[in-house]
Design a protein around this motif. Structure first.
Motif, PDB file in Angstrom:
ATOM      1  N   TYR A   5       0.814  -1.208   0.000  1.00 25.20           N
ATOM      2  CA  TYR A   5       0.000   0.000   0.000  1.00 25.20           C
ATOM      3  C   TYR A   5       0.856   1.270   0.000  1.00 25.20           C
ATOM      4  O   TYR A   5       0.330   2.372  -0.100  1.00 25.20           O
ATOM      5  CB  TYR A   5      -0.924   0.018   1.215  1.00 25.20           C
ATOM      6  N   SER A   6       2.159   1.109   0.114  1.00 25.02           N
ATOM      7  CA  SER A   6       3.058   2.256   0.153  1.00 25.02           C
ATOM      8  C   SER A   6       3.279   2.823  -1.245  1.00 25.02           C
ATOM      9  O   SER A   6       3.257   2.097  -2.242  1.00 25.02           O
ATOM     10  CB  SER A   6       4.406   1.836   0.751  1.00 25.02           C
ATOM     11  N   LEU A   7       3.497   4.137  -1.317  1.00 21.48           N
ATOM     12  CA  LEU A   7       3.876   4.789  -2.573  1.00 21.48           C
ATOM     13  C   LEU A   7       5.337   5.225  -2.533  1.00 21.48           C
ATOM     14  O   LEU A   7       5.769   6.053  -3.337  1.00 21.48           O
ATOM     15  CB  LEU A   7       2.974   6.002  -2.828  1.00 21.48           C
ATOM     16  N   GLU A   8       6.088   4.657  -1.603  1.00 19.34           N
ATOM     17  CA  GLU A   8       7.509   4.981  -1.467  1.00 19.34           C
ATOM     18  C   GLU A   8       8.235   4.721  -2.788  1.00 19.34           C
ATOM     19  O   GLU A   8       8.099   3.667  -3.406  1.00 19.34           O
ATOM     20  CB  GLU A   8       8.143   4.116  -0.368  1.00 19.34           C
ATOM     21  N   GLY A   9       8.979   5.734  -3.248  1.00 16.66           N
ATOM     22  CA  GLY A   9       9.733   5.612  -4.489  1.00 16.66           C
ATOM     23  C   GLY A   9       8.937   5.920  -5.734  1.00 16.66           C
ATOM     24  O   GLY A   9       9.484   5.951  -6.835  1.00 16.66           O
ATOM     25  N   GLY A  34       4.969   8.929  -1.420  1.00 13.61           N
ATOM     26  CA  GLY A  34       5.224   9.295  -2.796  1.00 13.61           C
ATOM     27  C   GLY A  34       5.698  10.730  -2.974  1.00 13.61           C
ATOM     28  O   GLY A  34       5.493  11.578  -2.109  1.00 13.61           O
ATOM     29  N   ALA A  35       6.356  10.974  -4.096  1.00 12.92           N
ATOM     30  CA  ALA A  35       6.676  12.332  -4.526  1.00 12.92           C
ATOM     31  C   ALA A  35       5.554  12.797  -5.446  1.00 12.92           C
ATOM     32  O   ALA A  35       4.959  11.986  -6.168  1.00 12.92           O
ATOM     33  CB  ALA A  35       8.011  12.364  -5.263  1.00 12.92           C
ATOM     34  N   VAL A  36       5.258  14.095  -5.428  1.00 19.46           N
ATOM     35  CA  VAL A  36       4.070  14.551  -6.139  1.00 19.46           C
ATOM     36  C   VAL A  36       4.341  15.800  -6.962  1.00 19.46           C
ATOM     37  O   VAL A  36       5.068  16.699  -6.550  1.00 19.46           O
ATOM     38  CB  VAL A  36       2.912  14.798  -5.134  1.00 19.46           C
ATOM     39  N   GLY A  37       3.727  15.825  -8.135  1.00 18.57           N
ATOM     40  CA  GLY A  37       3.693  17.020  -8.965  1.00 18.57           C
ATOM     41  C   GLY A  37       2.330  17.659  -8.814  1.00 18.57           C
ATOM     42  O   GLY A  37       1.305  17.030  -9.124  1.00 18.57           O
ATOM     43  N   ILE A  38       2.291  18.886  -8.300  1.00 20.58           N
ATOM     44  CA  ILE A  38       1.024  19.592  -8.054  1.00 20.58           C
ATOM     45  C   ILE A  38       0.728  20.458  -9.271  1.00 20.58           C
ATOM     46  O   ILE A  38       1.309  21.529  -9.441  1.00 20.58           O
ATOM     47  CB  ILE A  38       1.123  20.454  -6.788  1.00 20.58           C
ATOM     48  N   LEU A  39      -0.155  19.992 -10.128  1.00 20.54           N
ATOM     49  CA  LEU A  39      -0.410  20.676 -11.390  1.00 20.54           C
ATOM     50  C   LEU A  39      -1.714  21.448 -11.342  1.00 20.54           C
ATOM     51  O   LEU A  39      -2.759  20.912 -10.965  1.00 20.54           O
ATOM     52  CB  LEU A  39      -0.440  19.668 -12.540  1.00 20.54           C
ATOM     53  N   GLY A  40      -1.651  22.720 -11.714  1.00 22.96           N
ATOM     54  CA  GLY A  40      -2.839  23.558 -11.763  1.00 22.96           C
ATOM     55  C   GLY A  40      -2.515  24.897 -12.395  1.00 22.96           C
ATOM     56  O   GLY A  40      -1.357  25.195 -12.702  1.00 22.96           O
ATOM     57  N   LEU A 247      -3.501   3.725  -6.611  1.00 23.87           N
ATOM     58  CA  LEU A 247      -2.178   4.090  -7.110  1.00 23.87           C
ATOM     59  C   LEU A 247      -1.110   3.071  -6.721  1.00 23.87           C
ATOM     60  O   LEU A 247      -0.064   3.001  -7.367  1.00 23.87           O
ATOM     61  CB  LEU A 247      -1.771   5.462  -6.567  1.00 23.87           C
ATOM     62  N   SER A 248      -1.379   2.288  -5.691  1.00 22.59           N
ATOM     63  CA  SER A 248      -0.361   1.399  -5.133  1.00 22.59           C
ATOM     64  C   SER A 248      -0.384   0.029  -5.787  1.00 22.59           C
ATOM     65  O   SER A 248      -1.311  -0.337  -6.529  1.00 22.59           O
ATOM     66  CB  SER A 248      -0.577   1.250  -3.626  1.00 22.59           C
ATOM     67  N   ASP A 249       0.620  -0.774  -5.450  1.00 23.08           N
ATOM     68  CA  ASP A 249       0.699  -2.139  -5.954  1.00 23.08           C
ATOM     69  C   ASP A 249      -0.345  -3.043  -5.332  1.00 23.08           C
ATOM     70  O   ASP A 249      -0.564  -4.164  -5.812  1.00 23.08           O
ATOM     71  CB  ASP A 249       2.094  -2.707  -5.681  1.00 23.08           C
ATOM     72  N   ALA A 250      -1.018  -2.576  -4.277  1.00 27.58           N
ATOM     73  CA  ALA A 250      -2.050  -3.391  -3.632  1.00 27.58           C
ATOM     74  C   ALA A 250      -3.242  -3.631  -4.550  1.00 27.58           C
ATOM     75  O   ALA A 250      -4.003  -4.579  -4.349  1.00 27.58           O
ATOM     76  CB  ALA A 250      -2.513  -2.718  -2.338  1.00 27.58           C
ATOM     77  N   SER A 251      -3.429  -2.781  -5.559  1.00 27.49           N
ATOM     78  CA  SER A 251      -4.544  -2.943  -6.506  1.00 27.49           C
ATOM     79  C   SER A 251      -4.042  -3.431  -7.863  1.00 27.49           C
ATOM     80  O   SER A 251      -4.608  -3.099  -8.903  1.00 27.49           O
ATOM     81  CB  SER A 251      -5.296  -1.616  -6.671  1.00 27.49           C
ATOM     82  N   ALA A 252      -3.001  -4.259  -7.849  1.00 26.68           N
ATOM     83  CA  ALA A 252      -2.317  -4.666  -9.088  1.00 26.68           C
ATOM     84  C   ALA A 252      -3.211  -5.397 -10.086  1.00 26.68           C
ATOM     85  O   ALA A 252      -2.933  -5.386 -11.284  1.00 26.68           O
ATOM     86  CB  ALA A 252      -1.111  -5.549  -8.738  1.00 26.68           C
TER      87      ALA A 252
END
Length: 271
Positions: A5-9, A34-40, A247-252
């Motif tokens: 469930y982690s978004l690390e990396g 996670g790292a994020v791009g804040i787009l707007g 977004l995570s691998d938990a929903s692969a």
């Protein structure tokens, strides 16, 4: 133990990242590692939010672009890749309604503002599809990732007044399913697309429609609450769990799905 469930990396872009729901999405991604791009389009808000995250030890970059402008999106993608070197996820949170996309009960149904309806439909559909074209290419080059579109209760049931928004979100649902299949045909299980379907959450766009300045609900707000088994509006942070999961691998093994976070609105028959 590996935390699926982690978004690390992982690096994720959030369009509409300067909005109310977008803010919860951005913070939820950072909290999950996670790292994020804040787009707007609002430079001040995007930069303030990115600065606040970076000061707390997170990783964020402000990306100033219109979700309907391919040239601006490509420039934003370049900045993001220069900063983080990869892209693993995209949240298409840009969208919304406009006054000209609304048909009020006292207006002639055969004299609708067609141009306004088109603008709202275009914003919600093409404001989802165009960023996917731009940022999806970067996700493919990374080798895989997850794309989450934002659907709505308006695509599930006939919600009065906001026809342009209804049509736009219904089109997003169609696009989500179609594109998920096409991604699978080309990339197998490497790139997935799903949709998050919020129920009624108070935002700057709908606050005046649903609540009174002096407190309490408007007539429309009362109708929403009546149709929501939880008998309340949602809080933006209550969308984070479902978003991070998608977004995570938990929903692969999940693709083409629409996850309702709505307090039961979509399933309630009113009786």
């Amino acid at each position: 133990m590996n935390n699926r469930y982690s978004l690390e990396g992982k690096v994720v872009v959030v369009t509409g990242g300067t909005g109310i729901l977008g803010n919860s999405f951005v913070n939820g991604i950072v909290e999950a590692g996670g790292a994020v791009g804040i787009l707007g389009r609002n430079r001040q808000v995007a930069e303030e939010r990115a600065e606040a995250i970076n000061k707390k030890g997170g990783k964020a970059i402000a990306l100033i672009a219109d979700a309907m402008n391919e040239t601006e999106l490509i420039a934003a993608r370049t900045l993001l890749l220069d900063k983080f070197g990869r892209l693993d996820g995209l949240v298409n949170a840009a969208g919304g309604n406009m006054p000209d996309g609304v048909l009020h009960p006292n207006e002639d149904i055969f004299a609708m503002k067609i141009d306004g309806m088109k603008k709202v439909t275009d914003l919600n559909l093409w404001g989802t599809l165009i960023p996917t074209q731009v940022f999806g290419e970067a996700i493919a080059k990374t080798g895989g990732g997850s794309i989450v579109n934002i659907s709505s209760m308006n695509s599930k049931r006939a919600i009065t007044k906001v026809l342009g928004y209804n049509m736009g979100k219904a089109a997003v649902d169609c696009y989500t399913q179609w594109f998920a299949v096409e991604l699978a045909n080309r990339y197998g299980d490497a790139i997935r697309m799903n949709a998050l379907a919020p129920g009624f959450f108070l935002t700057e766009q709908n606050r005046n429609l649903l609540t009174k300045p002096e407190g309490g609900y408007t007539e429309r707000g009362e109708l929403v609450i009546k149709q929501t088994p939880f008998k309340r509006f949602g809080h933006p942070d209550e969308l984070i769990g479902a978003l991070v999961w998608l977004l995570s691998d938990a929903s692969a093994f999940v693709t083409g799905s629409m996850i309702c976070v709505d307090g039961g609105f979509s399933i309630f028959g009113g009786v």
